[in-house]
Design a protein around this motif. Structure first.
Motif, PDB file in Angstrom:
ATOM      1  N   HIS A 214     -47.561 -34.859 -37.044  1.00 33.44           N
ATOM      2  CA  HIS A 214     -48.651 -34.516 -35.318  1.00 33.44           C
ATOM      3  C   HIS A 214     -47.557 -33.615 -34.488  1.00 33.44           C
ATOM      4  O   HIS A 214     -47.609 -32.892 -33.711  1.00 33.44           O
ATOM      5  CB  HIS A 214     -48.916 -35.138 -34.475  1.00 33.44           C
ATOM      6  N   HIS A 215     -45.969 -33.432 -34.749  1.00 33.40           N
ATOM      7  CA  HIS A 215     -45.174 -33.044 -34.207  1.00 33.40           C
ATOM      8  C   HIS A 215     -44.581 -31.331 -34.858  1.00 33.40           C
ATOM      9  O   HIS A 215     -44.496 -30.914 -34.152  1.00 33.40           O
ATOM     10  CB  HIS A 215     -43.643 -33.889 -33.771  1.00 33.40           C
ATOM     11  N   LEU A 216     -45.036 -31.787 -36.389  1.00 31.57           N
ATOM     12  CA  LEU A 216     -44.482 -30.295 -37.047  1.00 31.57           C
ATOM     13  C   LEU A 216     -44.088 -28.940 -36.840  1.00 31.57           C
ATOM     14  O   LEU A 216     -43.683 -28.714 -36.629  1.00 31.57           O
ATOM     15  CB  LEU A 216     -44.578 -30.563 -38.772  1.00 31.57           C
ATOM     16  N   THR A 271     -54.236 -37.861 -47.104  1.00 32.27           N
ATOM     17  CA  THR A 271     -54.203 -35.958 -47.284  1.00 32.27           C
ATOM     18  C   THR A 271     -54.856 -36.047 -45.731  1.00 32.27           C
ATOM     19  O   THR A 271     -55.471 -35.545 -44.795  1.00 32.27           O
ATOM     20  CB  THR A 271     -54.778 -35.631 -48.535  1.00 32.27           C
ATOM     21  N   GLN A 272     -56.384 -37.081 -45.577  1.00 30.61           N
ATOM     22  CA  GLN A 272     -57.487 -36.904 -44.717  1.00 30.61           C
ATOM     23  C   GLN A 272     -56.977 -37.046 -43.490  1.00 30.61           C
ATOM     24  O   GLN A 272     -57.249 -36.295 -42.828  1.00 30.61           O
ATOM     25  CB  GLN A 272     -58.225 -38.192 -45.516  1.00 30.61           C
ATOM     26  N   TYR A 273     -55.781 -37.729 -43.615  1.00 28.48           N
ATOM     27  CA  TYR A 273     -55.240 -38.615 -42.335  1.00 28.48           C
ATOM     28  C   TYR A 273     -54.206 -37.912 -42.004  1.00 28.48           C
ATOM     29  O   TYR A 273     -53.630 -36.839 -40.908  1.00 28.48           O
ATOM     30  CB  TYR A 273     -54.651 -39.947 -41.505  1.00 28.48           C
ATOM     31  N   ALA A 274     -53.331 -37.891 -42.423  1.00 29.58           N
ATOM     32  CA  ALA A 274     -51.737 -36.659 -42.653  1.00 29.58           C
ATOM     33  C   ALA A 274     -51.760 -35.409 -42.893  1.00 29.58           C
ATOM     34  O   ALA A 274     -51.256 -34.713 -41.550  1.00 29.58           O
ATOM     35  CB  ALA A 274     -50.432 -37.359 -43.733  1.00 29.58           C
ATOM     36  N   ARG A 275     -52.505 -34.961 -43.435  1.00 28.62           N
ATOM     37  CA  ARG A 275     -52.598 -32.997 -43.463  1.00 28.62           C
ATOM     38  C   ARG A 275     -53.505 -32.816 -42.498  1.00 28.62           C
ATOM     39  O   ARG A 275     -52.777 -31.683 -41.710  1.00 28.62           O
ATOM     40  CB  ARG A 275     -52.942 -32.235 -44.772  1.00 28.62           C
ATOM     41  N   ASN A 276     -54.175 -33.627 -41.649  1.00 25.28           N
ATOM     42  CA  ASN A 276     -55.163 -32.749 -40.733  1.00 25.28           C
ATOM     43  C   ASN A 276     -54.292 -33.194 -39.142  1.00 25.28           C
ATOM     44  O   ASN A 276     -54.074 -32.658 -38.655  1.00 25.28           O
ATOM     45  CB  ASN A 276     -56.231 -33.747 -40.274  1.00 25.28           C
ATOM     46  N   LEU A 278     -50.767 -32.367 -39.089  1.00 19.36           N
ATOM     47  CA  LEU A 278     -49.931 -31.662 -39.603  1.00 19.36           C
ATOM     48  C   LEU A 278     -50.456 -30.823 -38.827  1.00 19.36           C
ATOM     49  O   LEU A 278     -49.645 -29.893 -37.724  1.00 19.36           O
ATOM     50  CB  LEU A 278     -50.186 -31.657 -40.559  1.00 19.36           C
ATOM     51  N   PHE A 279     -51.390 -30.259 -38.543  1.00 19.17           N
ATOM     52  CA  PHE A 279     -51.929 -28.819 -38.817  1.00 19.17           C
ATOM     53  C   PHE A 279     -52.921 -29.273 -37.486  1.00 19.17           C
ATOM     54  O   PHE A 279     -52.019 -27.871 -36.542  1.00 19.17           O
ATOM     55  CB  PHE A 279     -53.294 -28.019 -40.060  1.00 19.17           C
ATOM     56  N   ALA A 280     -52.843 -29.844 -36.700  1.00 21.59           N
ATOM     57  CA  ALA A 280     -54.087 -30.638 -35.653  1.00 21.59           C
ATOM     58  C   ALA A 280     -53.256 -30.488 -34.556  1.00 21.59           C
ATOM     59  O   ALA A 280     -53.294 -30.310 -33.022  1.00 21.59           O
ATOM     60  CB  ALA A 280     -55.125 -31.313 -35.532  1.00 21.59           C
ATOM     61  N   GLY A 281     -51.194 -31.067 -35.373  1.00 19.93           N
ATOM     62  CA  GLY A 281     -50.788 -31.415 -33.950  1.00 19.93           C
ATOM     63  C   GLY A 281     -51.269 -32.604 -32.590  1.00 19.93           C
ATOM     64  O   GLY A 281     -50.615 -32.812 -31.779  1.00 19.93           O
ATOM     65  N   LEU A 282     -52.098 -33.236 -33.850  1.00 16.13           N
ATOM     66  CA  LEU A 282     -52.920 -34.772 -32.460  1.00 16.13           C
ATOM     67  C   LEU A 282     -53.268 -36.101 -34.501  1.00 16.13           C
ATOM     68  O   LEU A 282     -53.166 -35.213 -34.874  1.00 16.13           O
ATOM     69  CB  LEU A 282     -54.211 -34.069 -32.695  1.00 16.13           C
ATOM     70  N   MET A 283     -52.924 -36.768 -33.519  1.00 17.92           N
ATOM     71  CA  MET A 283     -53.409 -38.170 -33.938  1.00 17.92           C
ATOM     72  C   MET A 283     -55.121 -37.951 -35.015  1.00 17.92           C
ATOM     73  O   MET A 283     -55.953 -37.928 -34.043  1.00 17.92           O
ATOM     74  CB  MET A 283     -52.672 -39.571 -33.907  1.00 17.92           C
ATOM     75  N   PRO A 284     -55.290 -38.240 -35.354  1.00 17.63           N
ATOM     76  CA  PRO A 284     -57.048 -38.510 -36.012  1.00 17.63           C
ATOM     77  C   PRO A 284     -57.844 -39.154 -35.315  1.00 17.63           C
ATOM     78  O   PRO A 284     -58.540 -38.748 -34.716  1.00 17.63           O
ATOM     79  CB  PRO A 284     -56.359 -39.869 -37.142  1.00 17.63           C
ATOM     80  N   GLY A 285     -57.009 -40.422 -34.361  1.00 19.25           N
ATOM     81  CA  GLY A 285     -57.784 -40.400 -33.036  1.00 19.25           C
ATOM     82  C   GLY A 285     -58.375 -40.240 -32.204  1.00 19.25           C
ATOM     83  O   GLY A 285     -59.313 -39.826 -31.925  1.00 19.25           O
ATOM     84  N   ASN A 305     -61.450 -32.714 -45.881  1.00 25.78           N
ATOM     85  CA  ASN A 305     -60.389 -31.664 -45.058  1.00 25.78           C
ATOM     86  C   ASN A 305     -60.624 -30.033 -45.340  1.00 25.78           C
ATOM     87  O   ASN A 305     -60.900 -29.570 -45.390  1.00 25.78           O
ATOM     88  CB  ASN A 305     -59.217 -31.469 -46.511  1.00 25.78           C
ATOM     89  N   LEU A 306     -62.567 -29.935 -44.200  1.00 28.40           N
ATOM     90  CA  LEU A 306     -63.196 -29.204 -44.510  1.00 28.40           C
ATOM     91  C   LEU A 306     -62.251 -28.205 -43.612  1.00 28.40           C
ATOM     92  O   LEU A 306     -62.392 -26.778 -43.000  1.00 28.40           O
ATOM     93  CB  LEU A 306     -64.322 -29.327 -44.632  1.00 28.40           C
ATOM     94  N   TYR A 307     -61.610 -28.649 -42.506  1.00 31.52           N
ATOM     95  CA  TYR A 307     -61.317 -28.113 -41.148  1.00 31.52           C
ATOM     96  C   TYR A 307     -60.108 -27.933 -40.663  1.00 31.52           C
ATOM     97  O   TYR A 307     -59.918 -27.961 -39.698  1.00 31.52           O
ATOM     98  CB  TYR A 307     -62.467 -29.245 -40.043  1.00 31.52           C
ATOM     99  N   GLU A 308     -59.102 -27.405 -41.569  1.00 35.14           N
ATOM    100  CA  GLU A 308     -57.768 -27.535 -41.329  1.00 35.14           C
ATOM    101  C   GLU A 308     -57.299 -26.136 -40.771  1.00 35.14           C
ATOM    102  O   GLU A 308     -56.883 -26.390 -39.878  1.00 35.14           O
ATOM    103  CB  GLU A 308     -56.745 -27.934 -42.697  1.00 35.14           C
ATOM    104  N   GLU A 309     -57.702 -25.605 -41.402  1.00 34.24           N
ATOM    105  CA  GLU A 309     -57.625 -23.747 -40.301  1.00 34.24           C
ATOM    106  C   GLU A 309     -57.990 -23.981 -38.829  1.00 34.24           C
ATOM    107  O   GLU A 309     -57.504 -23.362 -38.158  1.00 34.24           O
ATOM    108  CB  GLU A 309     -58.653 -22.826 -41.709  1.00 34.24           C
ATOM    109  N   PHE A 310     -59.491 -24.639 -38.991  1.00 33.49           N
ATOM    110  CA  PHE A 310     -59.379 -24.722 -37.110  1.00 33.49           C
ATOM    111  C   PHE A 310     -58.801 -25.967 -36.740  1.00 33.49           C
ATOM    112  O   PHE A 310     -58.421 -25.195 -35.767  1.00 33.49           O
ATOM    113  CB  PHE A 310     -61.405 -25.940 -37.536  1.00 33.49           C
ATOM    114  N   PHE A 311     -58.459 -26.316 -37.183  1.00 35.04           N
ATOM    115  CA  PHE A 311     -56.989 -27.061 -36.502  1.00 35.04           C
ATOM    116  C   PHE A 311     -56.557 -26.648 -35.806  1.00 35.04           C
ATOM    117  O   PHE A 311     -55.039 -26.660 -34.576  1.00 35.04           O
ATOM    118  CB  PHE A 311     -57.283 -28.531 -37.060  1.00 35.04           C
ATOM    119  N   LEU A 312     -56.061 -26.167 -36.810  1.00 37.62           N
ATOM    120  CA  LEU A 312     -54.670 -25.562 -36.740  1.00 37.62           C
ATOM    121  C   LEU A 312     -54.306 -24.463 -35.805  1.00 37.62           C
ATOM    122  O   LEU A 312     -54.079 -24.230 -34.635  1.00 37.62           O
ATOM    123  CB  LEU A 312     -54.286 -24.932 -37.930  1.00 37.62           C
TER     124      LEU A 312
END
Length: 517
Positions: A214-216, A271-276, A278-285, A305-312
């Motif tokens: 989430h820092h990346l 993927t559900q947790y780590a990639r979301n 990564l893009f969101a800059g936030l933890m899943p919780g 993982n439908l909302y990766e672009e939105f989270f980014l």
């Protein structure tokens, strides 16, 4: 020494008698001829380990003879010897796949060095590599128990992968098995390190935490938006550090490596947790609380993982970054081909995100397809299969185009994967998730000594689906198996690639910055 037969072709062969005697005294069998035509007849009739070939001969020239030798015996090493230092002759000889190029006058030791380089290199390198690892084995063994920081583990994992790749070049597998045992010990200690430190890393006030998923974007990507060049960030799903090191030499033809770092995937390494994250800059919780309509829990239907672009985009908005952005997810070959055609258009953007979903499919295919199980039986074969895919993939063509157009490139991933071997029994209700490396739900029954357990998911910033739900994570190469039909379950999943838990392979993952040559 096994008889080594050398064919030496030179129109002044009589002048080379001292060199020939020197080699024969070393145990080599030297056959001589003074023209290209006779050399071709001899090569056609007898096996030679190597050929020394004069470039400047009457009749068939050395270059012409070389072309005909390669037509008859394409794999025979040929060492070109010439008086000429003309660049065009060098280029023509090298283009014809010579093994070495020596300038007259040559001394006997030059000849001997070239022989050893071409005939004994594999053995000599193997012996030296084996000796060096035996020295390193002792150092690694002593240092493993003293590792105290997350960066120490990064450096140790790099060393282990380095030796893994070096030892696989050897014909003797015995040292590779020693390293496998040492790596298993490292993973046990690393798991203990994660258990002791992970929860504290989730405290935002902890300045000793590593860069994590989430820092990346904030800490390692946005700083590279410079020079008015478009930046491409390619996230190859499920790419381990050793797989990156296998494809790195291919990319070195087109890119310079500006820097190579590693970061820690969050838990679960899925993927559900780590990639979301990564893009969101936030933890899943945090995502589940801020965007309840977008975040999908384990038991929710549909893709997670439908909302990766939105989270980014939300992440960039919070960071006050207004960028011309593209997001591309490649899930099949046709998507990849279309991306090749679209690179020119993407050059107009400041930031281009490409999620490439092949390695993850490969790891899943090993579970589901017998032929992939056979082709990727172990890590060495898994790396080889990754390299073969990459060499023939649309992704390589995309990256070549980025290099041609002088684009900037970052390659990274969301998590790694590990080949699982040891089952752990677990009991859960029908709402327990299916992943073999982590479980979440109510009423989980397990041996707490065998897992990393988190009774309250909030403490590591994971969603809490109910008041009594918890998370547990498998460590090292273990995987969860249900008591019902246990033997069948274990046989089916043992020696398959899984992710979601705690291991060096899953958690320590690469991020690399490249610039076109």
């Amino acid at each position: 020494m096994q008889d080594i037969h050398i064919l030496w072709v030179d129109d002044e062969i009589d002048l080379l008698k001292p060199h020939i005697i020197f080699l024969e005294n070393k145990g080599y069998r030297v056959h001589t001829v003074n023209n290209g035509s006779d050399a071709l007849d001899m090569i056609d009739e007898q096996y030679y380990n190597i050929v020394f070939l004069d470039e400047n001969m009457p009749g068939l020239t050395g270059i012409e003879t070389l072309a005909k030798i390669k037509n008859i015996k394409p794999n025979i090493p040929v060492i070109m010897i010439t008086k000429s230092e003309e660049e065009t002759i060098m280029e023509e000889a090298i283009g014809s796949q010579i093994s070495d190029y020596l300038i007259k006058p040559v001394n006997p030791n030059q000849i001997l060095l070239s022989l050893k380089k071409n005939l004994d290199e594999r053995r000599l390198v193997s012996e030296k590599t084996g000796y060096n690892y035996q020295q390193e084995f002792r150092k690694i063994g002593m240092e493993l128990n003293d590792i105290g920081t997350h960066q120490d583990w990064v450096e140790m994992y790099k060393r282990l992968v380095y030796w893994e790749l070096e030892l696989e070049k050897m014909e003797d597998d015995s040292l590779a098995e020693v390293l496998r045992i040492q790596k298993d010990e490292a993973n046990n200690l690393f798991s203990r390190f994660i258990v002791n430190n992970y929860s504290s890393w989730m405290n935002s006030a902890n300045n000793n935490s590593p860069v994590m998923s989430h820092h990346l974007i904030k800490e390692m990507v946005l700083d590279e938006l410079k020079n008015n060049k478009p930046l491409f960030v390619v996230v190859i799903d499920n790419l381990r550090y050793d797989q990156w090191k296998i494809i790195e030499p291919i990319l070195n033809q087109y890119f310079n490596i500006e820097w190579e770092e590693m970061f820690y995937s969050i838990l679960p390494t899925a993927t559900q947790y780590a990639r979301n994250a990564l893009f969101a800059g936030l933890m899943p919780g945090e995502l589940a609380k801020l965007y309840p309509q977008k975040w999908k829990n384990e038991n929710d239907s549909g893709s997670k993982n439908l909302y990766e672009e939105f989270f980014l985009k939300e992440n960039l908005r919070r960071l006050n970054k207004s960028l011309k952005l593209s997001y591309n997810k490649i899930v099949n070959y046709e998507d990849g081909k279309r991306l090749i055609d679209n690179v020119s258009n993407l050059m107009q953007n400041t930031l281009n995100i490409i999620v490439y979903n092949f390695v993850d499919m490969l790891s899943h295919a090993k579970t589901e397809m017998e032929v992939i199980r056979e082709l990727a039986d172990d890590d060495k074969a898994y790396r080889s299969l990754t390299k073969t895919w990459f060499l023939n993939s649309p992704l390589l063509e995309v990256l070549k185009k980025i290099a041609d157009k002088n684009g900037e490139l970052i390659i990274t991933t969301d998590h790694g994967t590990i080949n699982v071997e040891e089952p752990i029994k677990i009991v859960g209700d029908r709402n327990t998730n299916t992943n073999l490396r982590y479980k979440t739900g109510k009423n989980l029954d397990y041996n707490s000594k065998e897992v990393f357990e988190i009774k309250d998911p909030n403490t590591i910033k994971l969603p809490k689906n109910s008041l009594s739900s918890s998370f547990i994570f498998a460590k090292n190469d273990r995987f969860f198996a249900y008591p019902n039909n246990y033997n069948h379950y274990v046989k089916y999943y043992k020696n398959t690639y899984q992710h979601g838990g705690i291991s060096l392979e899953e958690m320590l993952i690469p991020i690399v910055k490249l610039s076109s040559k």
